[in-house]
Motif scaffolding. Sequence first.
Motif, PDB file in Angstrom:
ATOM      1  N   PHE A 151       0.704  -1.078  -0.148  1.00 40.73           N
ATOM      2  CA  PHE A 151       0.191   0.006  -0.026  1.00 40.73           C
ATOM      3  C   PHE A 151       0.946   1.202   0.004  1.00 40.73           C
ATOM      4  O   PHE A 151       0.455   2.270  -0.305  1.00 40.73           O
ATOM      5  N   THR A 152       2.090   1.084   0.308  1.00 39.81           N
ATOM      6  CA  THR A 152       2.960   2.443   0.116  1.00 39.81           C
ATOM      7  C   THR A 152       4.295   1.974  -0.396  1.00 39.81           C
ATOM      8  O   THR A 152       4.678   0.860  -0.515  1.00 39.81           O
ATOM      9  N   PRO A 153       5.047   3.181  -1.045  1.00 38.07           N
ATOM     10  CA  PRO A 153       6.194   2.646  -1.648  1.00 38.07           C
ATOM     11  C   PRO A 153       7.122   1.977  -0.708  1.00 38.07           C
ATOM     12  O   PRO A 153       8.147   1.601  -1.099  1.00 38.07           O
ATOM     13  N   TYR A 154       7.180   2.444   0.802  1.00 35.79           N
ATOM     14  CA  TYR A 154       8.163   2.284   1.601  1.00 35.79           C
ATOM     15  C   TYR A 154       8.168   1.009   1.988  1.00 35.79           C
ATOM     16  O   TYR A 154       8.968   0.290   1.883  1.00 35.79           O
ATOM     17  N   ALA A 155       6.774   0.410   2.292  1.00 35.35           N
ATOM     18  CA  ALA A 155       6.526  -1.077   2.530  1.00 35.35           C
ATOM     19  C   ALA A 155       6.997  -1.908   1.454  1.00 35.35           C
ATOM     20  O   ALA A 155       7.695  -2.937   1.487  1.00 35.35           O
ATOM     21  N   THR A 156       6.538  -1.529   0.311  1.00 33.36           N
ATOM     22  CA  THR A 156       7.077  -2.206  -1.069  1.00 33.36           C
ATOM     23  C   THR A 156       8.492  -2.415  -1.305  1.00 33.36           C
ATOM     24  O   THR A 156       8.710  -3.548  -1.502  1.00 33.36           O
ATOM     25  N   ARG A 157       9.120  -1.390  -0.952  1.00 34.08           N
ATOM     26  CA  ARG A 157      10.628  -1.428  -1.116  1.00 34.08           C
ATOM     27  C   ARG A 157      11.342  -2.280  -0.107  1.00 34.08           C
ATOM     28  O   ARG A 157      11.964  -3.437  -0.701  1.00 34.08           O
ATOM     29  N   CYS A 158      10.836  -2.335   1.200  1.00 34.32           N
ATOM     30  CA  CYS A 158      11.425  -3.482   1.990  1.00 34.32           C
ATOM     31  C   CYS A 158      11.005  -4.796   1.692  1.00 34.32           C
ATOM     32  O   CYS A 158      11.901  -5.564   1.749  1.00 34.32           O
ATOM     33  N   ILE A 159       9.656  -5.112   1.369  1.00 33.49           N
ATOM     34  CA  ILE A 159       9.404  -6.335   0.706  1.00 33.49           C
ATOM     35  C   ILE A 159      10.288  -6.827  -0.380  1.00 33.49           C
ATOM     36  O   ILE A 159      10.868  -8.046  -0.252  1.00 33.49           O
ATOM     37  N   LEU A 160      10.359  -5.810  -1.208  1.00 28.52           N
ATOM     38  CA  LEU A 160      11.045  -6.337  -2.533  1.00 28.52           C
ATOM     39  C   LEU A 160      12.650  -6.708  -2.138  1.00 28.52           C
ATOM     40  O   LEU A 160      13.047  -7.489  -2.716  1.00 28.52           O
ATOM     41  N   GLU A 161      13.035  -5.967  -1.388  1.00 24.57           N
ATOM     42  CA  GLU A 161      14.458  -6.095  -0.783  1.00 24.57           C
ATOM     43  C   GLU A 161      14.840  -7.637  -0.219  1.00 24.57           C
ATOM     44  O   GLU A 161      15.798  -8.182  -0.360  1.00 24.57           O
ATOM     45  N   ALA A 162      13.486  -8.120   0.226  1.00 23.34           N
ATOM     46  CA  ALA A 162      13.761  -9.418   1.070  1.00 23.34           C
ATOM     47  C   ALA A 162      13.293 -10.583   0.191  1.00 23.34           C
ATOM     48  O   ALA A 162      13.531 -11.748   0.277  1.00 23.34           O
ATOM     49  N   PHE A 172       0.223   2.829  -9.430  1.00 22.11           N
ATOM     50  CA  PHE A 172       0.885   4.085  -8.529  1.00 22.11           C
ATOM     51  C   PHE A 172       0.092   5.299  -8.296  1.00 22.11           C
ATOM     52  O   PHE A 172       0.328   5.939  -7.405  1.00 22.11           O
ATOM     53  N   SER A 173      -1.310   5.103  -8.910  1.00 18.25           N
ATOM     54  CA  SER A 173      -2.412   6.067  -8.317  1.00 18.25           C
ATOM     55  C   SER A 173      -2.614   5.981  -7.030  1.00 18.25           C
ATOM     56  O   SER A 173      -2.708   6.998  -6.205  1.00 18.25           O
ATOM     57  N   HIS A 174      -2.634   4.559  -6.394  1.00 14.32           N
ATOM     58  CA  HIS A 174      -2.946   4.749  -4.900  1.00 14.32           C
ATOM     59  C   HIS A 174      -1.629   5.233  -4.145  1.00 14.32           C
ATOM     60  O   HIS A 174      -2.116   5.749  -3.063  1.00 14.32           O
ATOM     61  N   TRP A 175      -0.540   5.100  -4.534  1.00 15.19           N
ATOM     62  CA  TRP A 175       0.628   5.722  -3.873  1.00 15.19           C
ATOM     63  C   TRP A 175       0.550   7.273  -3.743  1.00 15.19           C
ATOM     64  O   TRP A 175       0.903   7.940  -3.090  1.00 15.19           O
ATOM     65  N   MET A 176       0.364   7.749  -5.289  1.00 11.40           N
ATOM     66  CA  MET A 176       0.225   9.103  -5.045  1.00 11.40           C
ATOM     67  C   MET A 176      -0.584   9.896  -4.206  1.00 11.40           C
ATOM     68  O   MET A 176      -0.356  10.944  -3.568  1.00 11.40           O
ATOM     69  N   VAL A 177      -1.842   9.273  -4.167  1.00  7.48           N
ATOM     70  CA  VAL A 177      -2.846  10.137  -3.471  1.00  7.48           C
ATOM     71  C   VAL A 177      -2.395   9.604  -1.933  1.00  7.48           C
ATOM     72  O   VAL A 177      -2.546  10.281  -0.929  1.00  7.48           O
ATOM     73  N   GLY A 178      -1.917   8.328  -1.528  1.00 11.38           N
ATOM     74  CA  GLY A 178      -1.455   8.162  -0.162  1.00 11.38           C
ATOM     75  C   GLY A 178      -0.516   9.164   0.345  1.00 11.38           C
ATOM     76  O   GLY A 178      -0.568   9.493   1.304  1.00 11.38           O
ATOM     77  N   CYS A 179       0.583   9.350  -0.547  1.00 16.40           N
ATOM     78  CA  CYS A 179       1.513  10.165  -0.048  1.00 16.40           C
ATOM     79  C   CYS A 179       1.411  11.605  -0.227  1.00 16.40           C
ATOM     80  O   CYS A 179       2.093  12.638   0.362  1.00 16.40           O
ATOM     81  N   GLU A 180       0.323  11.930  -1.110  1.00 16.32           N
ATOM     82  CA  GLU A 180      -0.164  13.254  -1.372  1.00 16.32           C
ATOM     83  C   GLU A 180       1.046  14.161  -1.862  1.00 16.32           C
ATOM     84  O   GLU A 180       1.221  15.353  -1.738  1.00 16.32           O
ATOM     85  N   ASP A 189      12.478  10.382  -3.221  1.00 18.54           N
ATOM     86  CA  ASP A 189      11.535   9.486  -3.992  1.00 18.54           C
ATOM     87  C   ASP A 189      11.955   9.234  -5.230  1.00 18.54           C
ATOM     88  O   ASP A 189      11.498   7.809  -5.599  1.00 18.54           O
ATOM     89  N   LYS A 190      12.847   9.661  -5.934  1.00 20.04           N
ATOM     90  CA  LYS A 190      13.557   8.896  -6.885  1.00 20.04           C
ATOM     91  C   LYS A 190      14.342   7.810  -6.785  1.00 20.04           C
ATOM     92  O   LYS A 190      14.218   6.756  -7.489  1.00 20.04           O
ATOM     93  N   ILE A 191      14.931   7.597  -5.920  1.00 16.27           N
ATOM     94  CA  ILE A 191      15.804   6.595  -5.293  1.00 16.27           C
ATOM     95  C   ILE A 191      15.000   5.479  -5.060  1.00 16.27           C
ATOM     96  O   ILE A 191      15.020   4.349  -5.486  1.00 16.27           O
ATOM     97  N   MET A 192      13.888   5.792  -4.296  1.00 15.28           N
ATOM     98  CA  MET A 192      12.814   4.800  -4.025  1.00 15.28           C
ATOM     99  C   MET A 192      12.185   4.273  -5.060  1.00 15.28           C
ATOM    100  O   MET A 192      12.113   3.332  -5.179  1.00 15.28           O
ATOM    101  N   MET A 193      11.776   4.898  -6.007  1.00 18.08           N
ATOM    102  CA  MET A 193      11.001   4.688  -7.122  1.00 18.08           C
ATOM    103  C   MET A 193      11.956   3.679  -8.186  1.00 18.08           C
ATOM    104  O   MET A 193      11.626   2.711  -8.577  1.00 18.08           O
TER     105      MET A 193
END
Length: 296
Positions: A151-162, A172-180, A189-193
């Motif tokens: 549901f967030t790019p932060y959680a997703t990045r952690c999961i993908l690393e594992a 990514f529409s869900h992330w844009m509205v969630g992160c505002e 954000d660029k590094i994360m994406m």
Amino acid sequence: MRIDRFRSAWGIAPGSNLDNWAQIFPQLKAHGYSGVEVDIHPLEPSRDFPRLKEICDQTGLEIGLMIHSSWFQYLGPRPANTKADHHLTNYRNLLQSVQQLKPSYMNFQSGEDLWDVEESIKFYKGTLVIDKELGVSGRVWHETHRNRSLFTPYATRCILEAVPELRINADFSHWMVGCERVLDVSEGDKIMMNAIIPHVYHIHARIGTTQASQCPEPTNPVFKEERECFERIWKQVIQARAKDSGPDSRLIFVPEYGPFPYHPIGSAKTHGEVADEEGKRLEVLFREYAAGLTGA
């Protein structure tokens, strides 16, 4: 690189014996869609799955599937205290059930946003084991969706690393509205994406805004910042897939614009009109971009 456009059946009532779909799906084929993406949960497998396959075979449309690992159709309150093992049982059963449809891919809205990252990692590692056992590895995506583990790019990045083998569907529409905020402006954000994009194998190409998960008029100049952000990110996905898979690679995208409450009341066009117009516009944009990539 091959770019194909599928149409979501979201908001299109199937009708008795799927007769409404039988009338509308040929129109989607004529509109240039290569396939349809169908939510399986309103359907009755023994009756509706054979009928769905029959309609798509007759129409010449491939089948993509939308599947939930739990809390099917989001009906009623969220089931309480469900953990990875419960979702994995559902996951296996659902994958086995849908194989009669011979889907081109299976897109899961999976996990839960209230899990800690470790529970999500346990779940996604388990999905890869099941994919291999059932012979569907490489044809399952997990969607970046609110309510779910991604549901967030932060959680997703952690999961993908594992779980680096995990393949995701970028909505990514869900992330844009969630992160505002638009997600490719700040350096952080660029590094994360950039860390997430190589794992994207499917796109729900819906432009959202910083305050809504669906833009009613994607080409309106008032949404220029969001539109350009999404298009930049989607091009990065195309580049990653072309680099990874070479000239024989394929990317399927779905202009997934849904009905109210996603689509605002009083909009100038219906959600279906927006989906069809955006699908054609983006197909040209994506194919031109892919054609310009070396080896794509």
